[in-house]
Design a protein around this motif. Sequence first.
Motif, PDB file in Angstrom:
ATOM      1  N   ALA A   1      23.460   8.326  19.406  1.00  0.00           N
ATOM      2  CA  ALA A   1      23.502   7.141  18.166  1.00  0.00           C
ATOM      3  C   ALA A   1      22.181   7.134  17.293  1.00  0.00           C
ATOM      4  CB  ALA A   1      24.074   5.778  18.529  1.00  0.00           C
ATOM      5  N   GLY A   2      21.099   7.478  17.889  1.00  0.00           N
ATOM      6  CA  GLY A   2      19.965   7.541  17.196  1.00  0.00           C
ATOM      7  C   GLY A   2      19.499   8.847  16.517  1.00  0.00           C
ATOM      8  N   ALA A   3      20.132  10.009  17.180  1.00  0.00           N
ATOM      9  CA  ALA A   3      19.638  11.186  16.889  1.00  0.00           C
ATOM     10  C   ALA A   3      20.280  11.642  15.649  1.00  0.00           C
ATOM     11  CB  ALA A   3      19.911  12.337  17.934  1.00  0.00           C
ATOM     12  N   ALA A   4      21.634  11.462  15.420  1.00  0.00           N
ATOM     13  CA  ALA A   4      22.644  11.917  14.521  1.00  0.00           C
ATOM     14  C   ALA A   4      22.133  11.659  13.144  1.00  0.00           C
ATOM     15  CB  ALA A   4      23.963  11.851  14.841  1.00  0.00           C
ATOM     16  N   PRO A   5      21.979  10.191  12.945  1.00  0.00           N
ATOM     17  CA  PRO A   5      21.540   9.784  11.341  1.00  0.00           C
ATOM     18  C   PRO A   5      20.181  10.359  10.958  1.00  0.00           C
ATOM     19  CG  PRO A   5      22.253   8.103  12.904  1.00  0.00           C
ATOM     20  CD  PRO A   5      22.100   9.090  13.928  1.00  0.00           C
ATOM     21  N   ARG A   6      19.301  10.540  11.845  1.00  0.00           N
ATOM     22  CA  ARG A   6      17.942  10.940  11.599  1.00  0.00           C
ATOM     23  C   ARG A   6      18.020  12.504  11.691  1.00  0.00           C
ATOM     24  NH1 ARG A   6      14.124   7.440  15.008  1.00  0.00           N
ATOM     25  NH2 ARG A   6      15.746   7.664  16.520  1.00  0.00           N
ATOM     26  N   ASN A   7      19.021  13.097  11.726  1.00  0.00           N
ATOM     27  CA  ASN A   7      18.902  14.747  12.095  1.00  0.00           C
ATOM     28  C   ASN A   7      18.004  15.193  13.165  1.00  0.00           C
ATOM     29  OD1 ASN A   7      19.971  17.117  11.147  1.00  0.00           O
ATOM     30  ND2 ASN A   7      18.298  17.658   9.834  1.00  0.00           N
ATOM     31  N   ARG A   8      17.928  14.394  14.324  1.00  0.00           N
ATOM     32  CA  ARG A   8      17.071  14.927  15.151  1.00  0.00           C
ATOM     33  C   ARG A   8      17.699  15.624  16.405  1.00  0.00           C
ATOM     34  NH1 ARG A   8      12.784  11.129  15.620  1.00  0.00           N
ATOM     35  NH2 ARG A   8      12.109  10.830  13.542  1.00  0.00           N
ATOM     36  N   THR A   9      17.230  16.345  16.961  1.00  0.00           N
ATOM     37  CA  THR A   9      17.770  17.141  18.322  1.00  0.00           C
ATOM     38  C   THR A   9      18.011  16.291  19.344  1.00  0.00           C
ATOM     39  OG1 THR A   9      17.027  19.479  17.257  1.00  0.00           O
ATOM     40  CG2 THR A   9      17.638  19.216  19.737  1.00  0.00           C
ATOM     41  N   LEU A  10      19.239  16.107  20.031  1.00  0.00           N
ATOM     42  CA  LEU A  10      19.390  15.359  21.411  1.00  0.00           C
ATOM     43  C   LEU A  10      19.091  16.421  22.569  1.00  0.00           C
ATOM     44  CD1 LEU A  10      19.860  12.712  22.857  1.00  0.00           C
ATOM     45  CD2 LEU A  10      22.193  13.562  22.753  1.00  0.00           C
ATOM     46  N   ARG A  11      17.805  16.466  23.132  1.00  0.00           N
ATOM     47  CA  ARG A  11      17.739  17.210  24.244  1.00  0.00           C
ATOM     48  C   ARG A  11      17.913  16.505  25.620  1.00  0.00           C
ATOM     49  NH1 ARG A  11      15.369  22.039  25.402  1.00  0.00           N
ATOM     50  NH2 ARG A  11      13.784  22.151  27.196  1.00  0.00           N
ATOM     51  N   LEU A  12      19.084  17.244  26.523  1.00  0.00           N
ATOM     52  CA  LEU A  12      19.517  16.486  27.703  1.00  0.00           C
ATOM     53  C   LEU A  12      18.524  17.408  28.708  1.00  0.00           C
ATOM     54  CD1 LEU A  12      23.283  16.344  26.789  1.00  0.00           C
ATOM     55  CD2 LEU A  12      21.529  14.660  26.608  1.00  0.00           C
ATOM     56  N   VAL A  13      18.118  16.622  29.783  1.00  0.00           N
ATOM     57  CA  VAL A  13      17.141  17.548  30.825  1.00  0.00           C
ATOM     58  C   VAL A  13      17.475  16.986  32.053  1.00  0.00           C
ATOM     59  CG1 VAL A  13      14.876  17.683  31.647  1.00  0.00           C
ATOM     60  CG2 VAL A  13      15.196  17.830  29.131  1.00  0.00           C
ATOM     61  N   HIS A  14      17.993  17.889  32.962  1.00  0.00           N
ATOM     62  CA  HIS A  14      18.280  17.575  34.094  1.00  0.00           C
ATOM     63  C   HIS A  14      17.184  18.136  35.406  1.00  0.00           C
ATOM     64  CE1 HIS A  14      20.241  16.523  38.105  1.00  0.00           C
ATOM     65  NE2 HIS A  14      20.274  17.509  38.424  1.00  0.00           N
ATOM     66  N   ALA A  15      16.452  17.523  36.120  1.00  0.00           N
ATOM     67  CA  ALA A  15      15.370  18.058  36.996  1.00  0.00           C
ATOM     68  C   ALA A  15      16.205  18.287  38.482  1.00  0.00           C
ATOM     69  CB  ALA A  15      14.387  17.261  37.245  1.00  0.00           C
ATOM     70  N   LEU A  16      15.862  19.169  39.140  1.00  0.00           N
ATOM     71  CA  LEU A  16      16.531  19.342  40.358  1.00  0.00           C
ATOM     72  C   LEU A  16      16.031  18.408  41.346  1.00  0.00           C
ATOM     73  CD1 LEU A  16      16.336  23.214  41.025  1.00  0.00           C
ATOM     74  CD2 LEU A  16      18.221  22.035  40.431  1.00  0.00           C
ATOM     75  N   ASP A  17      16.929  17.744  42.285  1.00  0.00           N
ATOM     76  CA  ASP A  17      16.581  16.818  43.102  1.00  0.00           C
ATOM     77  C   ASP A  17      15.369  17.070  44.031  1.00  0.00           C
ATOM     78  OD1 ASP A  17      19.446  16.644  42.487  1.00  0.00           O
ATOM     79  OD2 ASP A  17      19.121  14.769  43.468  1.00  0.00           O
ATOM     80  N   ASP A  18      14.574  16.316  44.672  1.00  0.00           N
ATOM     81  CA  ASP A  18      13.343  16.455  45.522  1.00  0.00           C
ATOM     82  C   ASP A  18      13.959  17.669  46.581  1.00  0.00           C
ATOM     83  OD1 ASP A  18      11.788  15.166  43.664  1.00  0.00           O
ATOM     84  OD2 ASP A  18      11.677  13.523  45.067  1.00  0.00           O
TER      85      ASP A  18
ATOM     86  N   TRP B   1      15.755   2.847   9.352  1.00  0.00           N
ATOM     87  CA  TRP B   1      17.279   3.600   9.744  1.00  0.00           C
ATOM     88  C   TRP B   1      18.387   3.086  10.088  1.00  0.00           C
ATOM     89  CZ3 TRP B   1      20.042   4.670  13.889  1.00  0.00           C
ATOM     90  CH2 TRP B   1      19.509   4.841  15.210  1.00  0.00           C
ATOM     91  N   ARG B   2      17.995   1.828  10.724  1.00  0.00           N
ATOM     92  CA  ARG B   2      19.124   0.839  11.367  1.00  0.00           C
ATOM     93  C   ARG B   2      19.523  -0.073  10.198  1.00  0.00           C
ATOM     94  NH1 ARG B   2      16.427   1.902  16.306  1.00  0.00           N
ATOM     95  NH2 ARG B   2      17.931   2.143  18.083  1.00  0.00           N
ATOM     96  N   ARG B   3      18.801   0.060   9.183  1.00  0.00           N
ATOM     97  CA  ARG B   3      19.100  -1.071   8.038  1.00  0.00           C
ATOM     98  C   ARG B   3      19.260  -2.449   8.489  1.00  0.00           C
ATOM     99  NH1 ARG B   3      23.269   2.681   4.417  1.00  0.00           N
ATOM    100  NH2 ARG B   3      21.931   4.430   4.388  1.00  0.00           N
ATOM    101  N   VAL B   4      18.292  -2.879   9.249  1.00  0.00           N
ATOM    102  CA  VAL B   4      18.401  -4.073   9.805  1.00  0.00           C
ATOM    103  C   VAL B   4      16.993  -4.853   9.715  1.00  0.00           C
ATOM    104  CG1 VAL B   4      20.230  -3.638  11.563  1.00  0.00           C
ATOM    105  CG2 VAL B   4      17.924  -3.281  12.209  1.00  0.00           C
ATOM    106  N   PRO B   5      16.837  -6.275   9.756  1.00  0.00           N
ATOM    107  CA  PRO B   5      15.478  -6.845   9.449  1.00  0.00           C
ATOM    108  C   PRO B   5      14.523  -6.560  10.680  1.00  0.00           C
ATOM    109  CG  PRO B   5      16.913  -8.449   8.964  1.00  0.00           C
ATOM    110  CD  PRO B   5      17.708  -7.259   9.622  1.00  0.00           C
ATOM    111  N   LEU B   6      13.003  -6.545  10.417  1.00  0.00           N
ATOM    112  CA  LEU B   6      12.257  -6.635  11.670  1.00  0.00           C
ATOM    113  C   LEU B   6      11.747  -7.822  11.679  1.00  0.00           C
ATOM    114  CD1 LEU B   6      10.534  -4.683  13.204  1.00  0.00           C
ATOM    115  CD2 LEU B   6       8.807  -4.446  11.454  1.00  0.00           C
ATOM    116  N   VAL B   7      11.439  -8.369  12.947  1.00  0.00           N
ATOM    117  CA  VAL B   7      10.677  -9.412  13.228  1.00  0.00           C
ATOM    118  C   VAL B   7       9.667  -9.034  14.051  1.00  0.00           C
ATOM    119  CG1 VAL B   7      10.819 -11.545  14.677  1.00  0.00           C
ATOM    120  CG2 VAL B   7      13.110 -10.836  13.547  1.00  0.00           C
ATOM    121  N   ALA B   8       8.402  -9.512  13.451  1.00  0.00           N
ATOM    122  CA  ALA B   8       7.245  -9.118  13.927  1.00  0.00           C
ATOM    123  C   ALA B   8       6.477 -10.468  14.779  1.00  0.00           C
ATOM    124  CB  ALA B   8       6.341  -8.536  12.666  1.00  0.00           C
TER     125      ALA B   8
END
Length: 298
Positions: free
Chosen positions: A28-45, A182-189
């Motif tokens: 949901a955050g990658a698409a609006p900003r044209n970012r790549t979503l990289r999915l990583v699976h590491a082999l179990d120990d 990019w979320r178009r919401v207020p920021l509370v500092a």
Amino acid sequence: MPANTVGPLVVGVDGSTSALNAVRWAAAGAAPRNRTLRLVHALDDLAARYPKPIPTDEDLVERFRLRGHRLLREARDVAREVDQNVKIEMDLSQRRPVEALRAESSSASLLVLGTTGIRPLGRALIGSVSIALAAHARCPVALIRPHVAEEAPPTDGPVVVGVDGSPSSEEAVALAFDAASWRRVPLVAVHAWDDAFLAEMFDEARWERERPEMEQRECEVLAQRLAGWQEKYPDVVVRRAVTRGRASDELLAFADRAQLIVVGSRGRGGLAGMLLGSTSQALMSYALCPVIVARAEE
């Protein structure tokens, strides 16, 4: 400035429900900003410890690889359900989870991890992988905890950021402004200052006289930390909150109404050598909404 503002959003995939929740949040955050979503699976120990076939099951490593590819495809399909247009990369790493994801963090703009569950009294189960990466990743780390429908953070809630003037807090402010924009919401500092120690050092009458001056000084600190960012993000409505008390308690008070909290990994009061401060650890454990832990550039 954030060390990497254009890199992919990397999600650790292990087949769990919490990891798939993290995939949805990241998609949901990658698409609006044209970012790549990289999915990583590491082999179990277990697979990592046996690079060659073992007598009991000569296909063990291959079985782990096949399972890993299946989990990545399932995660990809979940991301596509969120947004068909999101750009997706998948990688099956031969390393162990912490090693693989820390290596990924060198080129990522954000590392996204799912937490595993909730203990009594609302404390999240933060696994060793999440703790290690929040402390050692080279990019900010987002922790996404599971929710039932009635507990989910509000999608129209503000982004909340903890501000204390430390280097990692500066990084958190930068991330929070970008997220609110990019979320178009207020920021509370939120800038919290604890006067308990000073109150003990002076008699009550003197401290009551000096407290207004201290409060004014803390308001000025917050204004200084926000000034440049408000100019860069004029579209973001900023609400300032200067409060007395422990930073973790004050930030958690905003958690139920926020859709995201951003905090530095270690504040001004952290001891040298500590990679995670008490505030970031408290938010990782108790905040109901997603938490991003930011680290200053090394």
